[in-house]
Design an enzyme around this catalytic site. Structure first.
Site, PDB file in Angstrom:
ATOM      1  N   ASP A 170       0.854  -1.185   0.000  1.00  0.00           N
ATOM      2  CA  ASP A 170       0.000   0.000   0.000  1.00  0.00           C
ATOM      3  C   ASP A 170       0.891   1.237   0.000  1.00  0.00           C
ATOM      4  O   ASP A 170       1.360   1.683   1.044  1.00  0.00           O
ATOM      5  CB  ASP A 170      -0.924   0.005   1.219  1.00  0.00           C
ATOM      6  CG  ASP A 170      -1.946   1.134   1.172  1.00  0.00           C
ATOM      7  OD1 ASP A 170      -1.736   2.092   0.411  1.00  0.00           O
ATOM      8  OD2 ASP A 170      -2.956   1.052   1.892  1.00  0.00           O
ATOM      9  N   HIS A 228       0.596   8.031   3.731  1.00  0.00           N
ATOM     10  CA  HIS A 228       1.244   7.339   4.840  1.00  0.00           C
ATOM     11  C   HIS A 228       2.767   7.545   4.872  1.00  0.00           C
ATOM     12  O   HIS A 228       3.440   6.969   5.726  1.00  0.00           O
ATOM     13  CB  HIS A 228       0.927   5.844   4.767  1.00  0.00           C
ATOM     14  CG  HIS A 228      -0.535   5.562   4.662  1.00  0.00           C
ATOM     15  ND1 HIS A 228      -1.420   5.829   5.679  1.00  0.00           N
ATOM     16  CD2 HIS A 228      -1.279   5.063   3.623  1.00  0.00           C
ATOM     17  CE1 HIS A 228      -2.642   5.487   5.295  1.00  0.00           C
ATOM     18  NE2 HIS A 228      -2.576   5.030   4.057  1.00  0.00           N
ATOM     19  N   ILE A 246      -0.044   9.421   8.326  1.00  0.00           N
ATOM     20  CA  ILE A 246      -0.783   8.572   9.262  1.00  0.00           C
ATOM     21  C   ILE A 246      -0.538   7.095   8.973  1.00  0.00           C
ATOM     22  O   ILE A 246      -0.063   6.720   7.898  1.00  0.00           O
ATOM     23  CB  ILE A 246      -2.296   8.874   9.222  1.00  0.00           C
ATOM     24  CG1 ILE A 246      -2.865   8.567   7.816  1.00  0.00           C
ATOM     25  CG2 ILE A 246      -2.563  10.319   9.623  1.00  0.00           C
ATOM     26  CD1 ILE A 246      -4.389   8.688   7.735  1.00  0.00           C
ATOM     27  N   GLY A 275      -4.862   2.044   7.967  1.00  0.00           N
ATOM     28  CA  GLY A 275      -5.913   1.429   8.777  1.00  0.00           C
ATOM     29  C   GLY A 275      -5.736  -0.074   8.905  1.00  0.00           C
ATOM     30  O   GLY A 275      -5.952  -0.654   9.974  1.00  0.00           O
TER      31      GLY A 275
END
Length: 309
Positions: free
Chosen positions: A208, A213, A228, A231
């Site tokens: 990903d 991120h 961040i 998830g």
């Protein structure tokens, strides 16, 4: 709002064929993923987790954590969301929930065929909710190994159907995959784990590569003070906590996983996972300790629960 403003045709949606994808991985990918979700992060030779990164005690293969199955959706998310009559801005896409069913333990190396279908589509006015189902089969044997159901919240993509009768389609049982209500009672178990400041940079190597991120500029444009955590990385931390505390390190007990993403996590923050046992179901809620905010909730269904619990 005018009826059917976009010329939306539900029959075209239901008849849409998603392109199939393949997933190929090795033991190196399995070990890298385990490190990406914090395995052996507290103790390099953790008795419960060394088996996910090393052929411990002469074991022929390293074990695969059940949430590794979530990696099989990456190609689908990148190429398979072009539905007729539904337009959206990829920058406004939010990952709302993830549901995983495991039918067999995942092999430590694999070549899989992923068959993708529409599991749900709902017009919410200003947004649309899209549910994509991915079934992953071993290419050699043809055996079904796992199923992912990914729920995406598409901001700005709603209003494609009649405002008086908004479109809603689901092809699975209503209660399947719902996050579950978190009890008001004291948790059965609590597990605290620290993410590393570099956690997202390691996890992204599992496929990903969204710059949200890793790139501080992209993160600030999106409204965050810094990049961040993914998830699905947070979900991996939570399920690891369940395996360690409830399954006593035996990941083969995990039957299915449901997670609802509530709030972002910054790499370096501490995750506190609270667990409640209801029969063979573990309800869980993960909070960020530093902000005392819930970031994830859901459940893990087990094949059986140890009598010692």
């Amino acid at each position: 709002m005018a009826d059917n403003p976009s010329g939306f045709d539900p029959d075209r949606i239901l008849a849409h064929k998603f392109p199939e994808t393949t997933s190929t991985y090795t033991e190196r990918d399995v070990a890298l993923y385990a490190l990406g979700i914090g395995a052996c992060g507290r103790e390099a030779v953790d008795a419960d987790e060394l088996k996910y990164v090393y052929n411990e005690n002469g074991q022929e293969y390293i074990e695969v954590l059940p949430t590794f199955a979530a990696l099989f959706i990456h190609k689908t998310m990148g190429t398979g969301l072009n539905l007729p009559g539904l337009s959206y801005d990829p920058k406004l896409l939010l990952h709302g929930q993830q549901y995983i069913e495991l039918y067999k333990p995942l092999p430590s190396r694999g070549y899989l065929d992923n068959k993708i279908s529409l599991a749900g589509l709902h017009d919410k006015g200003k947004a649309a909710i899209l549910e994509i189902e991915t079934k992953s089969y071993d290419k050699m044997s043809g055996q079904l190994l796992c199923m992912n159901r990914t729920t995406l919240f598409l901001r700005g993509a709603g209003g494609f159907s009649s405002s008086s009768h908004p479109y809603s389609y689901t092809n699975y049982p209503k209660n399947q995959g719902s996050a579950g209500k978190i009890p008001k009672t004291q948790p059965f178990m609590v597990y605290e784990d620290c993410t590393r400041p570099s956690q997202a940079l390691v996890y992204r190597l599992s496929g990903d590569y969204n710059p949200l991120h890793s790139d501080p500029i992209v993160a600030k444009i999106a409204g965050f003070s810094k990049p961040i955590l993914h998830g699905l990385c947070t979900l991996g931390f939570a399920v690891r906590a369940v395996i360690k505390c409830v399954c006593k390190g035996d990941s083969s007990k995990v039957k299915c996983i449901s997670g609802k993403f509530l709030l972002h996590v910054y790499p370096g923050e501490t995750l506190v996972t609270e667990m409640w046992l209801e029969g063979s179901r573990v309800l869980y809620q993960t909070k960020v300790k530093e902000r005392n905010r819930a970031v994830l909730s859901g459940y893990v269904d087990l094949h059986h629960v140890a009598s010692s619990l």
